[in-house]
Design a protein around this motif. Structure first.
Motif, PDB file in Angstrom:
ATOM      1  N   UNK A 213      12.643 -54.443  -5.924  1.00  0.00           N
ATOM      2  CA  UNK A 213      13.418 -54.264  -4.591  1.00  0.00           C
ATOM      3  C   UNK A 213      14.414 -55.516  -4.183  1.00  0.00           C
ATOM      4  N   UNK A 214      13.937 -56.617  -4.601  1.00  0.00           N
ATOM      5  CA  UNK A 214      15.040 -57.694  -4.329  1.00  0.00           C
ATOM      6  C   UNK A 214      16.521 -57.227  -5.078  1.00  0.00           C
ATOM      7  N   UNK A 215      15.968 -56.855  -6.407  1.00  0.00           N
ATOM      8  CA  UNK A 215      17.271 -56.371  -7.189  1.00  0.00           C
ATOM      9  C   UNK A 215      18.014 -55.601  -6.512  1.00  0.00           C
ATOM     10  N   UNK A 216      17.583 -54.502  -6.085  1.00  0.00           N
ATOM     11  CA  UNK A 216      18.085 -53.264  -5.194  1.00  0.00           C
ATOM     12  C   UNK A 216      18.880 -53.529  -4.112  1.00  0.00           C
ATOM     13  N   UNK A 217      18.323 -54.720  -3.388  1.00  0.00           N
ATOM     14  CA  UNK A 217      19.150 -55.222  -2.071  1.00  0.00           C
ATOM     15  C   UNK A 217      20.310 -55.863  -2.685  1.00  0.00           C
ATOM     16  N   UNK A 218      20.372 -56.760  -3.793  1.00  0.00           N
ATOM     17  CA  UNK A 218      21.137 -57.599  -4.238  1.00  0.00           C
ATOM     18  C   UNK A 218      22.350 -56.450  -4.858  1.00  0.00           C
ATOM     19  N   UNK A 220      23.175 -53.701  -3.653  1.00  0.00           N
ATOM     20  CA  UNK A 220      23.963 -53.299  -2.497  1.00  0.00           C
ATOM     21  C   UNK A 220      24.591 -54.231  -1.574  1.00  0.00           C
ATOM     22  N   UNK A 221      24.447 -55.453  -2.165  1.00  0.00           N
ATOM     23  CA  UNK A 221      25.144 -56.676  -1.425  1.00  0.00           C
ATOM     24  C   UNK A 221      24.353 -57.253  -0.294  1.00  0.00           C
ATOM     25  N   UNK A 222      23.060 -57.020  -0.344  1.00  0.00           N
ATOM     26  CA  UNK A 222      22.338 -57.585   0.868  1.00  0.00           C
ATOM     27  C   UNK A 222      21.271 -58.497   0.400  1.00  0.00           C
ATOM     28  N   UNK A 223      21.483 -59.050  -0.781  1.00  0.00           N
ATOM     29  CA  UNK A 223      20.505 -60.013  -1.410  1.00  0.00           C
ATOM     30  C   UNK A 223      21.272 -61.274  -1.865  1.00  0.00           C
ATOM     31  N   UNK A 224      21.198 -61.671  -3.055  1.00  0.00           N
ATOM     32  CA  UNK A 224      21.816 -62.728  -3.562  1.00  0.00           C
ATOM     33  C   UNK A 224      23.432 -62.494  -3.213  1.00  0.00           C
ATOM     34  N   UNK A 225      24.127 -63.712  -3.255  1.00  0.00           N
ATOM     35  CA  UNK A 225      25.486 -63.743  -2.948  1.00  0.00           C
ATOM     36  C   UNK A 225      25.996 -64.321  -4.119  1.00  0.00           C
ATOM     37  N   UNK A 226      27.385 -63.743  -4.530  1.00  0.00           N
ATOM     38  CA  UNK A 226      28.127 -64.562  -5.611  1.00  0.00           C
ATOM     39  C   UNK A 226      28.278 -66.011  -5.502  1.00  0.00           C
ATOM     40  N   UNK A 227      28.294 -66.732  -6.541  1.00  0.00           N
ATOM     41  CA  UNK A 227      28.121 -66.483  -7.757  1.00  0.00           C
ATOM     42  C   UNK A 227      26.749 -66.747  -8.405  1.00  0.00           C
ATOM     43  N   UNK A 231      19.439 -60.868 -10.983  1.00  0.00           N
ATOM     44  CA  UNK A 231      19.875 -59.629 -11.694  1.00  0.00           C
ATOM     45  C   UNK A 231      20.133 -58.595 -11.164  1.00  0.00           C
ATOM     46  N   UNK A 232      20.005 -58.107  -9.920  1.00  0.00           N
ATOM     47  CA  UNK A 232      20.738 -57.017  -9.098  1.00  0.00           C
ATOM     48  C   UNK A 232      22.158 -56.977  -8.812  1.00  0.00           C
ATOM     49  N   UNK A 233      22.715 -58.298  -8.535  1.00  0.00           N
ATOM     50  CA  UNK A 233      23.884 -58.470  -8.323  1.00  0.00           C
ATOM     51  C   UNK A 233      24.609 -58.391  -9.975  1.00  0.00           C
ATOM     52  N   UNK A 234      23.988 -58.755 -10.877  1.00  0.00           N
ATOM     53  CA  UNK A 234      24.791 -58.553 -12.130  1.00  0.00           C
ATOM     54  C   UNK A 234      24.875 -57.257 -12.517  1.00  0.00           C
ATOM     55  N   UNK A 235      23.786 -56.367 -12.299  1.00  0.00           N
ATOM     56  CA  UNK A 235      23.793 -54.815 -12.651  1.00  0.00           C
ATOM     57  C   UNK A 235      24.822 -54.306 -11.744  1.00  0.00           C
ATOM     58  N   UNK A 236      25.257 -54.792 -10.423  1.00  0.00           N
ATOM     59  CA  UNK A 236      26.206 -54.368  -9.825  1.00  0.00           C
ATOM     60  C   UNK A 236      27.555 -54.499 -10.238  1.00  0.00           C
TER      61      UNK A 236
END
Length: 278
Positions: A213-218, A220-227, A231-236
């Motif tokens: 779920x944390x990866x899913x939020x990241x 779509x931009x609602x979790x970890x912020x760059x850089x 894992x979720x933001x990397x898949x994005x």
């Protein structure tokens, strides 16, 4: 002279192959959480190669759109995903188990208030509720963790309440009440110790689900912020590079293996505590 037979190693019935695989996977990622800087030659934020370089001996999982090593970012991503999962499950279990125990043991108006709050929270789809809370709080792993705690605590409240309602009717609890023990002592010494097994199994499996779920939020931009190497933001990032499949391969395999690992361990714990498996 007859040769001596080698002693036969007897493996416990509950120590199954999936359980051993699960422990192996989780042990690897725990090691990555601690030793990620020493498991790769590159820092996760450094631009060390050509952008979108395919996998090679220098970069086993290639590089991303900024020339950063994907393997390094994947290994360092465990240092964000695993602590977030542990934090979310710890607070969700603490809040949910406490409220569920009070609702089941005290009953009455306390039970009604707590369970109506649980019903309202569970009436929303978990992903939708987490998105709504995270969006209202703003992007960031801390806010995503708060959103996931709000999503998960009612599950443990309902589970603990059901366990308490069953255990409090047993003879040893009635004997403790008849002997003059206080309600606090009855709850903490005679009821709760027999209620934790299903909660422990559920929490183990939920560790993987929280990471997902944390990866899913990241994503779509609602979790970890760059850089941040999450894992979720990397898949994005990899999803926007259609022909650079390796950008999303590392974090995708990381999520897959760690979720499988926690599920295998949860199944093994269920078999261990289930008297029918002995």
């Amino acid at each position: 002279m007859t040769a001596q037979l080698a002693p036969r190693i007897v493996r416990p019935r509950w120590l199954t192959l999936p359980l051993m695989i699960g422990f192996g996977l989780i042990l690897f990622w725990l090691l990555a959480t601690v030793a990620a800087p020493w498991m790769t030659s590159y820092a996760p934020l450094d631009m060390v190669g050509r952008r979108l370089q395919p996998p090679s001996w220098d970069h086993l999982l290639g590089t991303d759109a900024l020339g950063r090593d994907v393997l390094s970012r994947t290994l360092h991503g465990a240092r964000h995903s695993i602590p977030i999962a542990v934090t979310v499950v710890f607070f969700a279990v603490s809040i949910g188990a406490l409220l569920g125990a009070l609702a089941g043991f005290i009953g009455g108006i306390v039970d009604t208030i707590i369970m109506r709050l649980v019903d309202v929270t569970l009436s929303f789809p978990p992903m939708l509720l987490a998105m709504a809370v995270a969006a209202s709080l703003g992007p960031g792993l801390e806010n995503a963790a708060i959103a996931m705690i709000i999503v998960w605590w009612p599950i443990y409240a309902r589970l603990m309440r059901a366990q308490v309602l069953e255990v409090r009717e047993r003879e040893h609890v009635e004997a403790a009440v008849a002997s003059g023990a206080t309600q606090t002592r009855v709850l903490t010494h005679h009821v709760l110790p027999l209620c934790w097994t299903p909660v422990l199994i559920s929490a183990t499996m939920d560790l993987g689900q929280v990471i997902l779920l944390a990866a899913s939020l990241s994503f779509i931009g609602l979790g970890a912020t760059p850089p941040t190497p999450e894992w979720g933001s990397m898949i994005s990032d990899g999803a926007s590079q259609f022909y650079s499949w390796w950008v999303a391969l590392g974090p995708g395999l990381a999520i897959l293996t760690i979720v499988l690992g926690f599920n295998f361990i949860g199944d093994g714990l269920h078999d261990y505590f289930d008297p029918r498996s002995k």
